[in-house]
Design an enzyme around this catalytic site. Structure first.
Site, mmCIF file in Angstrom:
data_model
loop_
_atom_site.group_PDB
_atom_site.id
_atom_site.type_symbol
_atom_site.label_atom_id
_atom_site.label_comp_id
_atom_site.label_asym_id
_atom_site.label_seq_id
_atom_site.Cartn_x
_atom_site.Cartn_y
_atom_site.Cartn_z
ATOM 1 N N GLN A 1 65.942 68.754 51.218
ATOM 2 C CA GLN A 1 64.567 69.222 51.066
ATOM 3 C C GLN A 1 63.817 68.398 50.034
ATOM 4 O O GLN A 1 62.636 68.099 50.211
ATOM 5 C CB GLN A 1 64.550 70.690 50.649
ATOM 6 C CG GLN A 1 64.815 71.624 51.782
ATOM 7 C CD GLN A 1 64.029 72.916 51.587
ATOM 8 O OE1 GLN A 1 62.807 72.922 51.621
ATOM 9 N NE2 GLN A 1 64.738 73.983 51.369
ATOM 10 N N LYS B 1 64.637 79.429 42.556
ATOM 11 C CA LYS B 1 63.181 79.355 42.456
ATOM 12 C C LYS B 1 62.500 78.877 43.737
ATOM 13 O O LYS B 1 61.288 78.924 43.827
ATOM 14 C CB LYS B 1 62.799 78.362 41.360
ATOM 15 C CG LYS B 1 62.968 78.831 39.927
ATOM 16 C CD LYS B 1 62.188 77.864 39.049
ATOM 17 C CE LYS B 1 62.280 78.116 37.597
ATOM 18 N NZ LYS B 1 61.364 77.253 36.839
ATOM 19 N N GLY C 1 61.072 73.975 48.811
ATOM 20 C CA GLY C 1 60.431 73.225 49.888
ATOM 21 C C GLY C 1 59.182 72.440 49.553
ATOM 22 O O GLY C 1 58.979 71.346 50.073
ATOM 23 N N GLU C 2 58.319 72.977 48.707
ATOM 24 C CA GLU C 2 57.018 72.329 48.524
ATOM 25 C C GLU C 2 56.947 71.506 47.242
ATOM 26 O O GLU C 2 56.216 70.521 47.163
ATOM 27 C CB GLU C 2 55.920 73.403 48.558
ATOM 28 C CG GLU C 2 56.276 74.412 49.615
ATOM 29 C CD GLU C 2 55.168 75.283 50.162
ATOM 30 O OE1 GLU C 2 55.256 76.467 49.920
ATOM 31 O OE2 GLU C 2 54.237 74.789 50.831
ATOM 32 N N LEU D 1 71.327 76.888 45.746
ATOM 33 C CA LEU D 1 72.273 77.614 46.596
ATOM 34 C C LEU D 1 73.203 76.644 47.305
ATOM 35 O O LEU D 1 74.356 76.956 47.562
ATOM 36 C CB LEU D 1 71.513 78.453 47.633
ATOM 37 C CG LEU D 1 70.718 79.632 47.068
ATOM 38 C CD1 LEU D 1 69.971 80.337 48.179
ATOM 39 C CD2 LEU D 1 71.631 80.609 46.342
ATOM 40 N N GLY E 1 57.942 73.248 60.499
ATOM 41 C CA GLY E 1 56.673 73.973 60.526
ATOM 42 C C GLY E 1 55.683 73.386 59.536
ATOM 43 O O GLY E 1 54.565 73.051 59.884
ATOM 44 N N GLY F 1 64.653 74.963 59.598
ATOM 45 C CA GLY F 1 65.387 73.702 59.550
ATOM 46 C C GLY F 1 65.845 73.412 58.139
ATOM 47 O O GLY F 1 66.517 72.421 57.872
HETATM 48 MO MO1 MOS Z 1 54.277 76.405 53.654
HETATM 49 S S1 MOS Z 1 52.588 75.213 53.777
HETATM 50 O O1 MOS Z 1 53.682 77.642 52.706
HETATM 51 O O2 MOS Z 1 54.700 76.683 55.230
#
Ligand code: MOS
Length: 733
Positions: free
Chosen positions: A631, A694, A697-698, A623, A233, A463
């Site tokens: 990631q 925490k 992903g970003e 985790l 996404g 994913g």
């Molecule tokens: Mo993320 S850009 O907060 O899906």
């Protein structure tokens, strides 16, 4: 203990065998197909449709235009609701806007009829390039949902800058970028009376349920959203974008289930993008490199206001990244004739940290300091924007361990000083940070007499491994083997959970799963003590263990199945709702890290290759070491794309995107990506979540572009302040 282990995805076999069904893959009897027809002008008005040819084509069931589309309830601004373009009027606000939906019995027939539909326009004047309209920049109306001002100032940044010994003033630019997940947007919609079911690719089944209910004027309970798997996404499936709503509209019109799959080209005009930015940075420091003034003025591209508002918060990281008594940030928007921008992996930070961490590198050069030393001299012990302590901030460890693993000390700091034959070598570093987000979530755990468990929560797996990490958390808390835990996600009938954005899924949902699992475990022990009557009476429940279905403690042991059998129940059920509480009020919640990049630049051809990477991260307790590493690496690859390849190009005459495909919109392939080493520093964050996590992903995407730009400077002596960095930027005589 399963938590923390590098366990394979429990849904991996489903994915590689095709057993995992994505939104477009759910069979429906009587299914028909809808396609989108898009505007070919960037501004103006539709004056008419010539449907005569299209309507008579074989298999065509409906041609839905603003003239005959059902009216939707687009007034209510429900959260995550995009209210246009939904065929509610004849205005055209960008090239590629949906202007009609054609439904036919096959996808091919719908596509052919859509191509035959003639749309007449009165074209208006279009602004297609934000750079031509910078003077018309305006402040966002609802910055961060209206929770804070787009501007803030502390101290006297201008006065302090004027008196500073060292100054850096520069403008950094980033282009429009598109997410391009492997799975496009896709929806199957079916009405049963006044009840709507959608199988849709979304990062927020709860948001899709609310939005569709609002649009069609029905209760959320009348909307069922199903999305067990998402093929990526990166933010473009965060909102419920018009194609999902239009699929439901089309289904209502033809009275049959409708599938609408957005084409790859339409993915560039249907679901947002990372907006282009122009960012002015001004840093002032004393002769030792201690910051006395920081200023970050961010201007980001917007659409026409009728489409909504999205303000990329590019300067927020600048406000909290370094200790400095005088600082100012501003955010402004420039409206052009383009679709509505949206979140894209690390919205705000990805673009903004490119600017501030490039500027810090420029300051290090001006101060004749090692870039790490400069950052340590300006290390923020507490959040300088609000004075709050950080919940945890082992960033010094990230710098130290990353530098050590990379061999940073071996770098000759002079630009153009390192070579391998004729190829220039450059090393660059940058800091990363991202807020730790968490929302309220509910989970239900059913513990069966046969020693298996079912975990349910209305979250979704993009994913990233949500199924797997939730199973790990539950298996540990329930003392069960991992394979006895089944996790159910992606169905709006499950207990409510937040959207998967802002890297908040694990922190939000794992907390709820932990609480529900612990409650189920406590009930098992309680039932066992009660079951044993006087023999175990008065025993301390805390002294019991519960493992593999056996409750054992000082007075003895008993199987859960026996206990449940005697009570005449087949399973224990417990739900828990957890919320972030006051953590954000008392602490500044962020994750951190440091990137170290090596690039190789061919001085004759200007080609830039990333040849080595070390990233050291503080992202709380892991985790799952394997999904976490995936990631982290994926985020770095995403950043390499941003630094060197990705750019959505628009024809200034027509406002039409000219590279709306993944042949010409470049993303990194394996050959563009070096061996990436990721290090995770030891850091549990007990303030943010009971599990100490925490979110990941970003964080790894932030700072990558700056590290590469800084490495390119070190290799070549050329400072590139505009992304993507092109070979012509570094070609020199
Ligand atoms: Mo993320 S850009 O907060 O899906």
């Amino acid at each position: 203990m399963y938590v923390g282990q590098p366990i394979d995805r429990i849904d991996g076999r489903h994915k590689v065998t095709g057993a995992a069904l994505y939104a477009a893959e759910f069979p429906q009897p009587d299914l028909v197909h809808a396609v989108l027809v898009q505007s070919t002008v960037a501004a103006g008005e539709i004056t008419g449709f010539d449907q005569s040819a299209a309507a008579g084509m074989p298999g065509v069931l409906a041609i839905i235009t603003p003239d005959n589309a059902p009216k939707l309830n687009t007034d209510k601004k429900a959260q995550q609701t995009v209210t246009a373009p939904l065929l509610q009027d004849r205005s055209v606000l960008y090239n590629g806007q949906h202007v009609a939906v054609v439904v036919a019995d096959t996808f091919e027939r719908a596509t052919a009829a859509g191509a035959t539909l003639r749309v007449q326009y009165r074209a208006g004047e279009a602004v297609t390039d934000m750079h031509a309209a910078l003077s018309q920049a305006y402040p966002p109306k609802r910055f961060r949902n209206g929770e804070r001002s787009p501007d803030s100032t502390r101290g006297d940044p201008d006065g302090a800058f004027n008196g500073a010994a060292l100054k850096v003033e520069a403008t950094y630019e980033t282009p429009t970028e598109h997410h391009n997940p492997m799975e496009p947007h896709a929806t199957i919609a079916r009405w049963d009376g006044d009840r709507l079911t959608v199988w849709t690719a979304t990062q927020a089944i709860s948001g899709a349920q609310r939005t569709l209910a609002t649009m069609f004027g029905i209760d959320p309970e009348q909307v069922l959203v199903i999305c067990p798997f998402v093929g990526g996404g990166f933010g473009c499936k965060g909102n419920t974008w018009p194609p999902a709503t239009l699929a439901a509209m089309a289904s209502r019109v033809v009275g049959r289930p409708v599938k609408l799959v957005v084409t790859r080209q339409q993915m560039f005009t249907s679901n947002g993008y990372r907006p282009a930015t122009v960012q002015r940075i001004r840093l002032g420091a004393d002769a030792d490199g201690r910051l006395v003034s920081v200023r970050h003025d961010g201007i980001t591209q917007m659409s026409q206001p009728a489409l909504g508002e999205f303000a990329e918060p590019v300067a927020l990281a600048t406000e909290m990244l370094y200790a400095c008594p005088n600082a100012a940030i501003t955010h402004r928007l420039v409206g052009v004739h383009a679709g509505l921008p949206t979140y894209m992996r690390a919205p705000g930070e990805a673009s903004g940290v490119f600017a501030i961490e490039s500027a810090m590198d420029e300051l290090a050069v001006a101060a004749k300091l090692d870039p790490i030393e400069l950052r340590l001299r300006n290390y923020a012990e507490a959040d300088p924007s609000n004075g709050k302590p950080f919940a945890s901030k082992p960033l010094r460890d990230c710098y130290a361990r990353g530098a050590d693993a990379f061999g940073w000390a071996k770098r000759d700091p002079a630009p153009r000083s390192m070579r391998d034959g004729r190829v220039l070598i450059g090393c660059g570093m940058a800091t990363t940070t991202y807020p730790t987000n968490r929302s309220q979530a509910e989970a239900k755990v059913r513990l069966n007499a046969d020693g298996s468990a079912i975990v349910q929560t209305g979250s979704q797996d993009l994913g990233t491994g949500t199924y797997t990490v939730l199973a790990q958390v539950a298996a540990d808390a329930l003392g069960l083997p991992l394979h006895r835990v089944r996790v159910e996600l992606g169905d709006s009938r499950l207990p409510p959970a937040p959207g998967s954005g802002g890297s908040q899924t694990a922190a939000s949902v794992a907390s709820a799963v932990l609480a529900a699992s612990e409650a189920a475990r406590a009930e098992a022990i309680h039932l066992a003590i009660a079951d044993r009557g006087a023999a175990w009476g008065g025993a301390d429940p805390g002294s019991f263990d519960f493992r593999d279905g056996i409750i054992s403690g000082p007075p003895g042991r008993v199987g859960l199945s026996d206990v449940l059998g005697r009570h005449g129940v087949r399973q224990i059920q417990q739900s828990a709702t957890t919320s972030p509480g006051d953590a954000k009020k008392t602490h500044s919640l962020h994750s951190f890290g440091a990137h170290f990049a090596e690039v190789r630049v061919d001085p004759d051809f200007g080609t830039i290759r990333v040849s080595r990477w070390v990233g050291a991260f503080d992202c709380g307790k892991l985790l799952n070491a394997k999904t976490a590493e995936s990631q982290l690496k994926g985020g770095i690859v995403f950043g390499i794309g941003m630094a060197l390849l990705e750019e959505t190009r628009t024809d200034p005459e027509t406002g039409r995107i000219t590279n709306a495909n993944i042949a010409e919109y470049l993303v990194p392939v394996n050959a563009d990506v070096p061996d990436i080493r990721t290090i995770v520093v030891d850091s549990a964050d007990p303030v943010t979540t009971p599990l100490g996590i925490k979110g990941i992903g970003e964080l790894p995407t932030v700072g990558v572009a700056a590290a590469i730009a800084n490495a390119v400077y070190h290799a070549t002596g050329v400072r590139v302040r505009r992304l993507p960095i092109r070979l012509e930027d570094v070609l020199m005589a």
